[in-house]
Design a protein around this motif. Structure first.
Motif, PDB file in Angstrom:
ATOM      1  N   TYR A 102      17.844  59.810 -23.030  1.00 35.37           N
ATOM      2  CA  TYR A 102      16.996  59.719 -24.231  1.00 35.37           C
ATOM      3  C   TYR A 102      17.840  59.629 -25.515  1.00 35.37           C
ATOM      4  CZ  TYR A 102      13.545  61.403 -20.838  1.00 35.37           C
ATOM      5  OH  TYR A 102      12.748  61.566 -19.721  1.00 35.37           O
ATOM      6  N   GLY A 103      18.950  58.920 -25.432  1.00 34.59           N
ATOM      7  CA  GLY A 103      19.762  58.709 -26.622  1.00 34.59           C
ATOM      8  C   GLY A 103      20.518  59.924 -27.094  1.00 34.59           C
ATOM      9  N   GLY A 104      20.751  60.915 -26.195  1.00 33.46           N
ATOM     10  CA  GLY A 104      21.467  62.134 -26.574  1.00 33.46           C
ATOM     11  C   GLY A 104      20.592  63.063 -27.390  1.00 33.46           C
ATOM     12  N   THR A 112      22.634  57.520 -31.735  1.00 32.54           N
ATOM     13  CA  THR A 112      21.631  57.116 -30.750  1.00 32.54           C
ATOM     14  C   THR A 112      21.809  55.675 -30.278  1.00 32.54           C
ATOM     15  OG1 THR A 112      20.073  58.647 -31.770  1.00 32.54           O
ATOM     16  CG2 THR A 112      19.157  56.970 -30.309  1.00 32.54           C
ATOM     17  N   GLY A 113      22.086  54.781 -31.204  1.00 31.79           N
ATOM     18  CA  GLY A 113      22.234  53.375 -30.832  1.00 31.79           C
ATOM     19  C   GLY A 113      23.374  53.154 -29.847  1.00 31.79           C
ATOM     20  N   ILE A 114      24.500  53.790 -30.116  1.00 33.28           N
ATOM     21  CA  ILE A 114      25.665  53.641 -29.226  1.00 33.28           C
ATOM     22  C   ILE A 114      25.370  54.254 -27.869  1.00 33.28           C
ATOM     23  CG2 ILE A 114      28.070  54.311 -28.874  1.00 33.28           C
ATOM     24  CD1 ILE A 114      28.449  54.166 -31.900  1.00 33.28           C
ATOM     25  N   ILE A 115      24.738  55.424 -27.876  1.00 28.77           N
ATOM     26  CA  ILE A 115      24.431  56.106 -26.610  1.00 28.77           C
ATOM     27  C   ILE A 115      23.445  55.288 -25.790  1.00 28.77           C
ATOM     28  CG2 ILE A 115      23.337  58.143 -25.603  1.00 28.77           C
ATOM     29  CD1 ILE A 115      24.537  59.778 -27.889  1.00 28.77           C
ATOM     30  N   ASN A 116      22.427  54.731 -26.436  1.00 31.14           N
ATOM     31  CA  ASN A 116      21.456  53.903 -25.710  1.00 31.14           C
ATOM     32  C   ASN A 116      22.123  52.663 -25.112  1.00 31.14           C
ATOM     33  OD1 ASN A 116      19.197  55.535 -26.078  1.00 31.14           O
ATOM     34  ND2 ASN A 116      18.626  54.557 -28.006  1.00 31.14           N
ATOM     35  N   ALA A 117      23.035  52.060 -25.865  1.00 29.11           N
ATOM     36  CA  ALA A 117      23.762  50.896 -25.349  1.00 29.11           C
ATOM     37  C   ALA A 117      24.606  51.289 -24.139  1.00 29.11           C
ATOM     38  CB  ALA A 117      24.641  50.302 -26.443  1.00 29.11           C
ATOM     39  N   PHE A 118      25.278  52.444 -24.235  1.00 28.05           N
ATOM     40  CA  PHE A 118      26.077  52.940 -23.119  1.00 28.05           C
ATOM     41  C   PHE A 118      25.198  53.184 -21.892  1.00 28.05           C
ATOM     42  CE2 PHE A 118      27.613  56.595 -20.657  1.00 28.05           C
ATOM     43  CZ  PHE A 118      28.867  56.148 -20.282  1.00 28.05           C
ATOM     44  N   ASN A 119      24.059  53.827 -22.100  1.00 30.83           N
ATOM     45  CA  ASN A 119      23.156  54.122 -20.987  1.00 30.83           C
ATOM     46  C   ASN A 119      22.654  52.843 -20.323  1.00 30.83           C
ATOM     47  OD1 ASN A 119      23.362  56.893 -21.238  1.00 30.83           O
ATOM     48  ND2 ASN A 119      21.540  57.094 -22.538  1.00 30.83           N
ATOM     49  N   ARG A 189      17.355  63.854 -14.354  1.00 31.89           N
ATOM     50  CA  ARG A 189      17.429  64.388 -15.721  1.00 31.89           C
ATOM     51  C   ARG A 189      16.215  63.988 -16.579  1.00 31.89           C
ATOM     52  NH1 ARG A 189      22.610  66.138 -17.229  1.00 31.89           N
ATOM     53  NH2 ARG A 189      24.276  65.583 -15.787  1.00 31.89           N
ATOM     54  N   LEU A 190      15.520  62.950 -16.185  1.00 31.84           N
ATOM     55  CA  LEU A 190      14.440  62.399 -17.020  1.00 31.84           C
ATOM     56  C   LEU A 190      13.171  63.244 -16.886  1.00 31.84           C
ATOM     57  CD1 LEU A 190      15.033  58.582 -16.371  1.00 31.84           C
ATOM     58  CD2 LEU A 190      15.837  59.981 -18.278  1.00 31.84           C
TER      59      LEU A 190
END
Length: 682
Positions: A102-104, A112-119, A189-190
């Motif tokens: 969920y974007g950290g 959030t943007g970087i984390i979502n891209a990584f995910n 985790r979700l």
């Protein structure tokens, strides 16, 4: 996420894993360092950086097996991604509240943007990894692709078959378990439903729901496999994961056509550590993909040679001697442990195995080194090869002809051919043995002279002062004889006054251009196709007749094409001649060897089976297809040995009248209007 006890256990296991991995790496490095010195490498950081780019974009694997390479691309990028994924997973386990779903959501000021891209990348790459590894597993264990096997007559360490399958299965299971567990862990985790940036994990969450117990179990399964696999890869064929990029970065820097000079004492290789350290490194880099075997003309010919088996056997020998604690096996001769004597003498030195290798291995160089030592040790070789070498030593040519007969064809010409050792010339024509002595080739040699003469080219030959260039002698392992021939030719060159050298024979072209500079021969060397093209472009030769009545294909000689990149000039000449040109599937870098190189043309005993030249003629006919629209079908060559090999192959395959072998000089002569002249009788 982890409890204190779990963190302690994890750190201890990680240290143990790192320790075994370091021990494996040290063992490999120690083994490599025992090899003899290799040619000095320059600007290593730049070479390693270039290799890193090649590996990152998988540039070397697409030389063959395009579809398999595309699947491997997914596997590679997936594993690269997982290096970062595993780091994030470790942080999630060790740092309370560190969670990227969920974007950290629980991280203060999270990008959030970087984390979502990584995910998203991690999720999609997980799917690519699972697909790729499942394909590879099915290919090996269910489809049982024959490309991954070895012929029964190939010398193979008894442990290879079981070890190769075991290594592959372990890594396949590792990737499936590691990636599968990681995906499940993310799904567990979700607890707030789907995360749009984790589509695969969200789908699994819809099936299995959220579970903290599941998160713990999946985390341990996923990273537990990593701690097992790290030390394992240093002891398996998957050493190439880490060694291949280094091997590419430390690859040969001298020209393809230049062999490494052997040490003055104990030349060649009898035991494993007689090979250079770079050849030892090759064995650890080998992927066992067998691409080298696919393109090997000797292997095609059912000879007991597999370049891949050579590298694999080397690694198993080293593994038994180091990890297996059997150092005595290092003293087993290479001809008994890694390659049979018959296989050693099957190699055509065509360089195809080296060119196609995705990790920069040079099995051909090993074979030449082994030949060198076998000759030094008095190994009994094929009678034809022995006679050729003896003739080279006594006559300066391999055809048992007197030295004074080398220029006889020139004395039969209707115009004088200069003796370059007696008067200055612009072009010194190094004619070569086959073009000088073989009656099947001499008409083409004379035609080259006529065209040079018509174009006003200032050229001459060295008559009896010319000796064989030594290219094939060196590749047959006769280093002393090679140096003797170089010395004879360098003495002759010293008598001559010239600006550049032109050759008819690609073998001579290769060694004069690439190996004679080691002995002071710093002259410019051109193949006759380049010289012919230059004469036409400068207007010294004029195309008078467009040869539209011919449908032709062209064979790239190994020593002109693959070794020296001489692809353009012959094709441009064919274009200027106006023929209908059809490219064979195997062309340029991927051209298939005629089977003559490395001393094979000298062999007295011919093995049964379809010869490479015969297969090539059939390939040409298939390329032409049904019907030639009343055009004469021609197989064009630019090498005297090819003229011999392929003319014989047309006869032995029963294709006389369907296809004709011609030297490109015959087409050029017809196009510019130069006719054959009857020999002058003195």
């Amino acid at each position: 996420m982890l409890t204190t006890i779990e963190k302690i256990i994890f750190v201890l296991l990680a240290l143990v894993s790192a320790g075994f991995f370091a021990h494996g790496v040290k063992t490999i490095v120690d083994s490599i360092r025992k090899g003899r010195p290799a040619p000095e490498l320059k600007n290593i950081p730049a070479s390693l950086a270039k290799a890193g780019v090649a590996v990152l974009f998988q540039q070397t694997i697409f030389k063959a097996r395009k579809w398999i390479s595309a699947i491997h691309l997914g596997l590679f990028f997936g594993l690269i991604t997982y290096a970062f994924v595993n780091l994030a997973d470790v942080l999630e386990g060790l740092i309370p509240g560190f969670e990227l779903v969920y974007g950290g959501r629980n991280l203060p000021n999270a990008p959030t943007g970087i984390i979502n891209a990584f995910n998203l990348i991690a999720d999609l790459m997980s799917g690519a990894l699972l697909f790729s590894i499942t394909f590879m597993l099915a290919r090996r264990f269910f489809v049982k692709d024959k490309a991954l096997t070895y012929r029964d007559n190939v010398l193979l360490n008894p442990k290879v078959k079981s070890g190769q399958a075991r290594d592959s299965l372990i890594v396949d299971v590792f990737v499936i378990m590691h990636v599968g567990a990681r995906l499940l862990g993310q799904a567990y985790r979700l607890d707030a439903g789907a995360d749009p940036f984790m589509p695969i994990a969200s789908f699994l969450n819809s099936l299995f729901g959220a579970s903290q117990t599941g998160v713990h179990a999946a985390w341990w399964v996923s990273l537990g496999w990593v701690m097992f696999i790290l030390p394992y890869i240093t002891r398996s064929k998957h050493t190439h994961f880490t060694v291949a990029p280094i091997n590419l970065g430390l690859a040969k820097q001298n020209p393809r056509g230049q062999l490494d000079s052997p040490p003055k004492t104990n030349p060649g290789a009898k035991f494993i550590h007689d090979l250079s350290w770079k050849r030892i490194l090759d064995s650890y880099a080998c992927v066992q993909c067998n691409r080298c075997q696919d393109v090997c003309p000797a292997n095609f010919y059912n000879r007991p040679l597999s370049p891949s088996a050579l590298e694999v056997n080397k690694r198993y020998l080293l593994k038994d001697a180091t990890f297996g604690s059997h150092p005595d096996r290092l003293l087993v001769p290479l001809t008994e442990s890694v390659i049979s004597a018959e296989a050693v003498w099957s190699c055509t030195t065509c360089y195809a195995c080296v060119r196609v290798c995705p990790v920069g291995n040079e099995p051909m160089a090993d074979i030449v080194d082994i030949r060198r030592r076998m000759l030094v040790d008095g190994y009994e070789i094929d009678s034809g090869v022995q006679n050729a070498l003896q003739s080279l030593a006594t006559n300066g040519n391999w055809m048992s002809k007197g030295k004074r007969l080398r220029g006889r064809w020139a004395k039969e010409m209707e115009f004088p051919v200069k003796n370059a050792t007696e008067e200055p010339v612009e072009y010194l024509w190094f004619v070569g043995d086959t073009a000088s002595f073989d009656e099947r080739v001499i008409p083409n040699t004379k035609m080259v002279a006529r065209i040079f003469n018509q174009a006003g080219l200032d050229f001459g030959i060295m008559y009896q002062n010319e000796s064989n260039s030594g290219n094939d002698a060196r590749r047959a392992g006769e280093e002393g004889l090679f140096e003797q021939l170089v010395e004879q030719n360098m003495e002759a060159f010293g008598k001559a006054q010239f600006k550049r050298v032109v050759t008819t024979d690609p073998h001579s072209f290769n060694t004069l251009k690439n190996e004679y500079p080691q002995f002071g021969g710093t002259f410019e060397v051109k193949h006759y196709t380049v010289t012919l093209l230059k004469l036409i472009e400068e207007g010294k030769l004029t195309i008078k007749n467009k040869l539209t009545n011919y449908k032709v294909t062209f064979h790239d000689p190994c020593y002109l094409g693959r070794y020296n990149g001489g692809f353009a000039a012959p094709r441009k000449l064919l274009e200027l001649c106006g023929v209908e040109f059809v490219e064979m599937p195997r062309n340029c870098e991927n051209s298939f060897c005629c089977g003559a190189g490395g001393g094979q043309i000298w062999m007295g005993k011919v093995a049964p089976g379809e010869r490479p030249a015969e297969n090539r003629i059939k390939e040409a006919l298939t390329t032409f297809g049904e019907g030639a629209n009343n055009k004469t079908q021609l197989f064009i060559v630019t090498c005297p040995k090819d003229m011999v090999m392929y003319s014989d192959a047309v006869k032995t395959t029963g294709n006389e009248g369907k296809i004709e072998v011609r030297d490109i000089i015959q087409l050029v002569a017809e196009a510019v209007g130069v006719e054959e002249v009857s020999p002058v009788v003195e």
